[in-house]
Design a protein around this motif. Sequence first.
Motif, PDB file in Angstrom:
ATOM      1  N   CYS A 197       0.862  -1.178   0.000  1.00 58.29           N
ATOM      2  CA  CYS A 197       0.000   0.000   0.000  1.00 58.29           C
ATOM      3  C   CYS A 197       0.897   1.226   0.000  1.00 58.29           C
ATOM      4  O   CYS A 197       1.853   1.294   0.785  1.00 58.29           O
ATOM      5  CB  CYS A 197      -0.897   0.012   1.236  1.00 58.29           C
ATOM      6  SG  CYS A 197      -2.113   1.355   1.255  1.00 58.29           S
ATOM      7  N   ARG A 209     -18.619   4.812   2.743  1.00 61.70           N
ATOM      8  CA  ARG A 209     -18.164   5.445   1.496  1.00 61.70           C
ATOM      9  C   ARG A 209     -19.312   5.579   0.504  1.00 61.70           C
ATOM     10  O   ARG A 209     -19.516   6.638  -0.092  1.00 61.70           O
ATOM     11  CB  ARG A 209     -17.033   4.636   0.872  1.00 61.70           C
ATOM     12  CG  ARG A 209     -16.619   5.155  -0.511  1.00 61.70           C
ATOM     13  CD  ARG A 209     -15.503   4.342  -1.135  1.00 61.70           C
ATOM     14  NE  ARG A 209     -15.237   4.777  -2.494  1.00 61.70           N
ATOM     15  CZ  ARG A 209     -14.477   5.827  -2.821  1.00 61.70           C
ATOM     16  NH1 ARG A 209     -13.922   6.564  -1.876  1.00 61.70           N
ATOM     17  NH2 ARG A 209     -14.286   6.160  -4.081  1.00 61.70           N
ATOM     18  N   TRP A 248     -15.733  -2.036  -4.201  1.00 57.24           N
ATOM     19  CA  TRP A 248     -14.775  -2.157  -3.097  1.00 57.24           C
ATOM     20  C   TRP A 248     -14.403  -3.628  -3.003  1.00 57.24           C
ATOM     21  O   TRP A 248     -15.286  -4.491  -2.906  1.00 57.24           O
ATOM     22  CB  TRP A 248     -15.403  -1.679  -1.798  1.00 57.24           C
ATOM     23  CG  TRP A 248     -14.500  -1.689  -0.590  1.00 57.24           C
ATOM     24  CD1 TRP A 248     -13.906  -2.776  -0.011  1.00 57.24           C
ATOM     25  CD2 TRP A 248     -14.093  -0.545   0.179  1.00 57.24           C
ATOM     26  NE1 TRP A 248     -13.159  -2.391   1.080  1.00 57.24           N
ATOM     27  CE2 TRP A 248     -13.260  -1.022   1.217  1.00 57.24           C
ATOM     28  CE3 TRP A 248     -14.364   0.814   0.111  1.00 57.24           C
ATOM     29  CZ2 TRP A 248     -12.699  -0.178   2.173  1.00 57.24           C
ATOM     30  CZ3 TRP A 248     -13.809   1.655   1.055  1.00 57.24           C
ATOM     31  CH2 TRP A 248     -12.976   1.159   2.076  1.00 57.24           C
ATOM     32  N   HIS A 256     -12.328  -6.288  -0.754  1.00 59.86           N
ATOM     33  CA  HIS A 256     -11.624  -6.548   0.501  1.00 59.86           C
ATOM     34  C   HIS A 256     -10.935  -7.899   0.420  1.00 59.86           C
ATOM     35  O   HIS A 256     -11.524  -8.888  -0.029  1.00 59.86           O
ATOM     36  CB  HIS A 256     -12.583  -6.543   1.687  1.00 59.86           C
ATOM     37  CG  HIS A 256     -11.908  -6.915   2.973  1.00 59.86           C
ATOM     38  ND1 HIS A 256     -11.079  -6.040   3.643  1.00 59.86           N
ATOM     39  CD2 HIS A 256     -11.878  -8.083   3.677  1.00 59.86           C
ATOM     40  CE1 HIS A 256     -10.604  -6.639   4.726  1.00 59.86           C
ATOM     41  NE2 HIS A 256     -11.066  -7.880   4.770  1.00 59.86           N
ATOM     42  N   PHE A 315      -2.730  -4.705  -2.084  1.00 60.49           N
ATOM     43  CA  PHE A 315      -3.119  -3.377  -2.549  1.00 60.49           C
ATOM     44  C   PHE A 315      -2.611  -3.080  -3.951  1.00 60.49           C
ATOM     45  O   PHE A 315      -3.296  -2.433  -4.745  1.00 60.49           O
ATOM     46  CB  PHE A 315      -2.622  -2.322  -1.554  1.00 60.49           C
ATOM     47  CG  PHE A 315      -3.352  -2.359  -0.243  1.00 60.49           C
ATOM     48  CD1 PHE A 315      -4.566  -1.708  -0.081  1.00 60.49           C
ATOM     49  CD2 PHE A 315      -2.830  -3.053   0.837  1.00 60.49           C
ATOM     50  CE1 PHE A 315      -5.248  -1.742   1.125  1.00 60.49           C
ATOM     51  CE2 PHE A 315      -3.499  -3.091   2.051  1.00 60.49           C
ATOM     52  CZ  PHE A 315      -4.708  -2.442   2.198  1.00 60.49           C
ATOM     53  N   ASP A 373      -8.821  -2.809  -1.831  1.00 60.40           N
ATOM     54  CA  ASP A 373      -9.106  -1.537  -1.165  1.00 60.40           C
ATOM     55  C   ASP A 373      -8.888  -1.646   0.336  1.00 60.40           C
ATOM     56  O   ASP A 373      -8.673  -0.634   1.010  1.00 60.40           O
ATOM     57  CB  ASP A 373     -10.550  -1.120  -1.437  1.00 60.40           C
ATOM     58  CG  ASP A 373     -10.806  -0.888  -2.910  1.00 60.40           C
ATOM     59  OD1 ASP A 373     -10.238   0.067  -3.459  1.00 60.40           O
ATOM     60  OD2 ASP A 373     -11.561  -1.674  -3.517  1.00 60.40           O
ATOM     61  N   SER A 374      -8.975  -2.844   0.864  1.00 56.60           N
ATOM     62  CA  SER A 374      -8.741  -3.103   2.282  1.00 56.60           C
ATOM     63  C   SER A 374      -8.278  -4.537   2.423  1.00 56.60           C
ATOM     64  O   SER A 374      -8.476  -5.363   1.522  1.00 56.60           O
ATOM     65  CB  SER A 374     -10.010  -2.845   3.107  1.00 56.60           C
ATOM     66  OG  SER A 374     -11.107  -3.597   2.601  1.00 56.60           O
ATOM     67  N   ARG A 427      -7.097   1.906   2.610  1.00 59.16           N
ATOM     68  CA  ARG A 427      -6.552   3.020   1.836  1.00 59.16           C
ATOM     69  C   ARG A 427      -7.282   4.294   2.243  1.00 59.16           C
ATOM     70  O   ARG A 427      -8.511   4.365   2.205  1.00 59.16           O
ATOM     71  CB  ARG A 427      -6.735   2.778   0.337  1.00 59.16           C
ATOM     72  CG  ARG A 427      -5.807   1.734  -0.257  1.00 59.16           C
ATOM     73  CD  ARG A 427      -6.098   1.580  -1.756  1.00 59.16           C
ATOM     74  NE  ARG A 427      -5.920   2.846  -2.458  1.00 59.16           N
ATOM     75  CZ  ARG A 427      -4.915   3.106  -3.308  1.00 59.16           C
ATOM     76  NH1 ARG A 427      -3.990   2.179  -3.538  1.00 59.16           N
ATOM     77  NH2 ARG A 427      -4.829   4.267  -3.915  1.00 59.16           N
ATOM     78  N   ARG A 464      -9.851   5.803  -0.044  1.00 55.24           N
ATOM     79  CA  ARG A 464     -11.108   5.088  -0.232  1.00 55.24           C
ATOM     80  C   ARG A 464     -12.022   5.236   0.986  1.00 55.24           C
ATOM     81  O   ARG A 464     -13.175   4.798   0.942  1.00 55.24           O
ATOM     82  CB  ARG A 464     -10.832   3.604  -0.477  1.00 55.24           C
ATOM     83  CG  ARG A 464     -10.038   3.312  -1.740  1.00 55.24           C
ATOM     84  CD  ARG A 464     -10.881   3.551  -2.978  1.00 55.24           C
ATOM     85  NE  ARG A 464     -11.826   2.476  -3.194  1.00 55.24           N
ATOM     86  CZ  ARG A 464     -12.826   2.538  -4.066  1.00 55.24           C
ATOM     87  NH1 ARG A 464     -13.028   3.641  -4.763  1.00 55.24           N
ATOM     88  NH2 ARG A 464     -13.656   1.526  -4.222  1.00 55.24           N
TER      89      ARG A 464
END
Length: 421
Positions: free
Chosen positions: A81, A108, A200, A202, A225, A230-231, A252, A255
């Motif tokens: 990341c 988000r 998104w 994950h 990443f 995104d996570s 992030r 995001r």
Amino acid sequence: MSAGPLTLADIRELHQRWLAGAEFDIGYPNAVDFDPSTVLRLFDVTLNNVGHPFAPTTGFSGHTLSLEQQLIRELGAMFRCPPELVTGFVTSGSTEAIKAALLQARRRFRRHVVVYASTAAHTCVAKLTEELCMALQVVPASLDGVMNVASLTELVAQRPEDAAVVVVATIGTTMVEAVDDVPAIHAALDAASVPASQRWVHADAALAGIPLAMLDPAERPGFDFADGADSLNVSGHKYLGVPMPCGAVLLRTDRCPAVDETPTYTGAPDLTPAGSRSGHTPLLILAALRGFGIHGLRERAATCRRNAAALVELFSAADVPAWRHPLGFTVVLPAPSEQLRARWPVPPPELARDDGWTHVICMPGKHFEVYQRFAAEYLIDRGNTTSRHLPVQHGPDRHTSGQHSSAPHHDAEHPEDAIAC
């Protein structure tokens, strides 16, 4: 154990009992080679990490927020990341970490969200989406446990018109340690016409994330990443062997919604699901990462893979249809009798989702001789159970994604006693 206050004798008895039992716990992914003694002297103080570790705090001093921030930055670098974009915090485990990621995605999008996860995803995903009142769509997994991205495209294309999409990619499934392909997931979302602003992804990398991150980028699957996550979450008590359940979620910053600056009584905003969090677990995870070091983490993973490969060869030589993913620690095989499972607590076949299968996991600190002992008893048990129902073969010859394989022979030439680093 006697009634009343715990005595030193009681503690010794419990310690010996747990140590003896740990030798047989080969069905669950807990490393046993981390020595936490350097941190134990800090357990006579209360350490409470309230609030976000990246937010300024003017509250009490009994916390490890600055060390937690260092840990998140180090994990962010491990999972590629950009340093200016990484944020996150330590959790009680991966369930809380996944919950935190789902909450961030919902904040988000502020709209109807549909969560997609494979049939091989951890059961906590269904529990969390129900708790958070988020719609869940289950995506079929292929025979090797990997999410079927063609099915993902079809299912996402049927979503409500105004719905944003959250995909939980599993990086090391519970039963077979399959790894979902994050770039392929993004390609599937492209094919379903999901804009980048409405998606998104994950990565639930509880067990396999750190071992896979130790590989050369050209050799490891796409899951972090740099590959489009995104996570991401990892566990501290699995591969690292921290002696209490814990984990971390990485996000992030670009995001995540803007931080709520409303101060709490500690002077810091609290964006974590738990509120008060352990200040000791960041210390333990950081001690494990730095104690093993990159070389040690890499060598431990290589040893586990060699041991798993050797175990597959041992079973295959006895005509047992055992198999593993080439990069995994998990060996999948037909379940033994209930009597043998009482001695060696491997998962019962009804938990395996593929009737009749179970697994053993070659973890750091667990000597290969232990797995050989299990194999010897397993083969006797298998021979004695002449009426055993054999599960449908779904090993290397039947894989659809190419990720499953019986172990390459060169991997199994040097089984080691799980190097303690």
